[in-house]
Design a protein around this motif. Structure first.
Motif, PDB file in Angstrom:
ATOM      1  N   ASP A  95       0.822  -1.215   0.000  1.00 12.93           N
ATOM      2  CA  ASP A  95       0.000   0.000   0.000  1.00 12.93           C
ATOM      3  C   ASP A  95       0.850   1.257   0.000  1.00 12.93           C
ATOM      4  OD1 ASP A  95      -2.431  -1.416   0.075  1.00 12.93           O
ATOM      5  OD2 ASP A  95      -2.262  -1.671   2.251  1.00 12.93           O
ATOM      6  N   GLY A  96       2.070   1.141   0.525  1.00 11.82           N
ATOM      7  CA  GLY A  96       2.943   2.300   0.559  1.00 11.82           C
ATOM      8  C   GLY A  96       4.277   1.974   1.190  1.00 11.82           C
TER       9      GLY A  96
ATOM     10  N   SER B 265       8.368   4.106   2.275  1.00 13.40           N
ATOM     11  CA  SER B 265       9.263   5.252   2.190  1.00 13.40           C
ATOM     12  C   SER B 265      10.651   4.770   2.546  1.00 13.40           C
ATOM     13  CB  SER B 265       8.825   6.367   3.158  1.00 13.40           C
ATOM     14  OG  SER B 265       8.858   5.905   4.502  1.00 13.40           O
TER      15      SER B 265
ATOM     16  N   LYS C 233       0.133   9.039  -5.766  1.00 15.85           N
ATOM     17  CA  LYS C 233       0.822   9.726  -4.665  1.00 15.85           C
ATOM     18  C   LYS C 233       2.241   9.191  -4.565  1.00 15.85           C
ATOM     19  CE  LYS C 233      -3.179  10.827  -1.740  1.00 15.85           C
ATOM     20  NZ  LYS C 233      -3.052  12.283  -1.890  1.00 15.85           N
TER      21      LYS C 233
ATOM     22  N   VAL D 122       2.519   3.327   5.294  1.00 10.40           N
ATOM     23  CA  VAL D 122       2.055   4.291   4.288  1.00 10.40           C
ATOM     24  C   VAL D 122       2.423   5.703   4.750  1.00 10.40           C
ATOM     25  CG1 VAL D 122       0.058   5.232   3.069  1.00 10.40           C
ATOM     26  CG2 VAL D 122       0.152   2.786   3.622  1.00 10.40           C
TER      27      VAL D 122
ATOM     28  N   ASP E 149       2.556   9.720   5.455  1.00 10.33           N
ATOM     29  CA  ASP E 149       1.509  10.702   5.734  1.00 10.33           C
ATOM     30  C   ASP E 149       1.192  11.509   4.481  1.00 10.33           C
ATOM     31  OD1 ASP E 149       1.444   9.926   8.375  1.00 10.33           O
ATOM     32  OD2 ASP E 149       2.885  11.450   9.019  1.00 10.33           O
TER      33      ASP E 149
ATOM     34  N   TRP F 120       8.997   8.294  -1.422  1.00  5.62           N
ATOM     35  CA  TRP F 120       7.755   8.058  -0.687  1.00  5.62           C
ATOM     36  C   TRP F 120       6.720   7.569  -1.688  1.00  5.62           C
ATOM     37  CZ3 TRP F 120      10.875  12.252  -0.261  1.00  5.62           C
ATOM     38  CH2 TRP F 120      11.395  12.583   1.015  1.00  5.62           C
ATOM     39  N   TYR F 121       5.926   6.578  -1.320  1.00  5.18           N
ATOM     40  CA  TYR F 121       4.919   6.028  -2.228  1.00  5.18           C
ATOM     41  C   TYR F 121       3.669   5.681  -1.424  1.00  5.18           C
ATOM     42  CZ  TYR F 121       2.662   2.901  -5.584  1.00  5.18           C
ATOM     43  OH  TYR F 121       1.760   2.301  -6.432  1.00  5.18           O
ATOM     44  N   ALA F 122       2.517   6.148  -1.907  1.00  7.48           N
ATOM     45  CA  ALA F 122       1.249   5.846  -1.231  1.00  7.48           C
ATOM     46  C   ALA F 122       0.156   5.566  -2.264  1.00  7.48           C
ATOM     47  CB  ALA F 122       0.842   6.994  -0.321  1.00  7.48           C
TER      48      ALA F 122
END
Length: 379
Positions: A58-59, A61, A106, A248, A250, A100-102
């Motif tokens: 899902d995410g 960093s 994003k 994930v 912020d 960063w990946y979300a």
């Protein structure tokens, strides 16, 4: 996130490391350590490939470090000067980036350069490019295509280090009957347990010895990629996480507020299209068409050789094309002369690839020894 799903917002991250892998078919010096520990359940190469293809996160960093030592000679205008210093870090140095990946819409990458920081931030349909060196920012609002998906401009900056994910995608895409796929011992990457998947050319004529992918034992995503030259004990190219968290990030990480004094440019989609059209002059179009028409691939897999033609005629001697041609002439002139039944030219060699620029206007490149280039030049 499926690792083989298209990620247009991050496509520009594919680096020198991935390019080397495709041609073939320090700070992070201690990042990937193969050992008997940790004790992980055995998994075959086939199982690891399935794991990577089905991985979903899902995410995350973390900090990515790309290092390279291709053994290139000094090249006029390329390996010297301020710009050359930055370029050389891609082929004989180190680059660091925070990521960063979300989700697909994003993502953020911050390249930590010697002279400053460059960030690319994607937040929904908003894309920001920020450079601290000149306090400038470009804001682009992505239009939606007919399927409702955002389109990312193709002219995003290049030359940044790849994420291990992108480098691994390129390496795995190169798997075919010319590649042997095996496993080796467990590894520790960024403090996490990992398996190692090894891709090796079956053809010994390739300069690439093997490509090693460290795959997270829990999340099944690539944490690092090492590319080894044949017979080498140390990787010629490495892209790896030094630190990673699968929490994930912020939402505030993807919200960009230009610092005071920043010069902000907000081109419209029409402005971007016009600038792109202006940048492609009739001369450039003609040169591109000539190059495409004269391009072919000799051989297959890890020992394939790309053959292309250099721009010729007056179009290659004027304007920006002329400047580029002049720089190319200086580079070629600094390379050793070589000749054979195929003709004559100049040769560039490195740990992972060779390039031949012939006097009759051809360029031959491959992850092979010079003899393979001469053979292709004679066809």
């Amino acid at each position: 996130m499926s690792v083989f799903r298209s990620r247009p917002a991050l496509r520009w991250l594919v680096p020198a490391a991935a390019a080397v892998v495709v041609i073939g078919g320090g700070a992070a010096a201690g990042t990937i350590v193969a050992s008997a520990d940790p004790s992980l359940p055995e998994r075959s190469a086939a199982q690891l490939l399935v794991d990577v293809q089905n991985a979903k996160v899902d995410g995350f960093s973390g900090t990515v470090v790309q290092t390279a030592d291709l053994g290139l000679p000094a090249l006029p205008g390329v390996t010297s000067g301020a710009g050359g210093a930055e370029l050389m870090k891609l082929v004989a140095g180190s680059n660091t980036a925070r990521v960063w990946y979300a989700g697909e819409d994003k993502a953020r990458v911050a390249l930590m350069g010697t002279l400053g920081e460059t960030d690319v931030i994607r937040n929904g349909s908003d894309v920001w490019l920020w450079r601290s060196t000149d306090s400038s920012a470009t804001h682009v609002k992505l239009p939606a295509d007919k399927n409702g998906a955002d389109r990312t401009p193709s002219a995003l900056p290049s030359g940044l280090p790849s994420t291990p994910q992108e480098a691994a995608d390129a390496a795995l895409a190169a798997i075919d009957p010319t590649t042997a796929v095996t496993t080796t011992g467990a590894a520790k990457v960024a403090g996490r347990d990992a398996y190692e998947l090894v891709l090796s050319p079956r053809d010994t004529a390739s300069l690439v010895g093997q490509v090693r992918l460290a795959i997270d034992a829990e999340q099944h995503v690539p944490l690092g990629v090492d590319v080894y030259a044949k017979g080498a004990n140390d990787p010629a190219v490495r892209v790896a996480f030094q630190q990673i968290s699968f929490t994930v990030p912020d939402a505030e990480q993807f919200t960009f507020n230009p610092p005071p004094g920043t010069k902000v440019t907000e081109p419209s989609a029409g402005d971007i299209a016009k600038e792109r059209e202006k940048a492609i002059t009739p001369e450039a179009r003609k040169a591109q068409q000539q190059a495409t028409e004269g391009t072919k691939v000799v051989g297959q897999g890890w020992t394939s050789v790309l053959v292309a033609k250099l721009p010729a005629g007056d179009d290659a001697k004027t304007g920006p094309a002329g400047e580029a041609a002049g720089q190319l002439d200086a580079i070629v002139g600094s390379l050793p002369k070589t000749s054979g039944a195929w003709g004559s030219g100049h040769l560039l060699t490195s740990a992972l690839f060779s390039a031949l620029i012939t006097d009759d206007g051809r360029v031959l490149v491959g992850a092979v020894a010079p003899e393979k280039l001469y053979e292709a030049a004679g066809k």
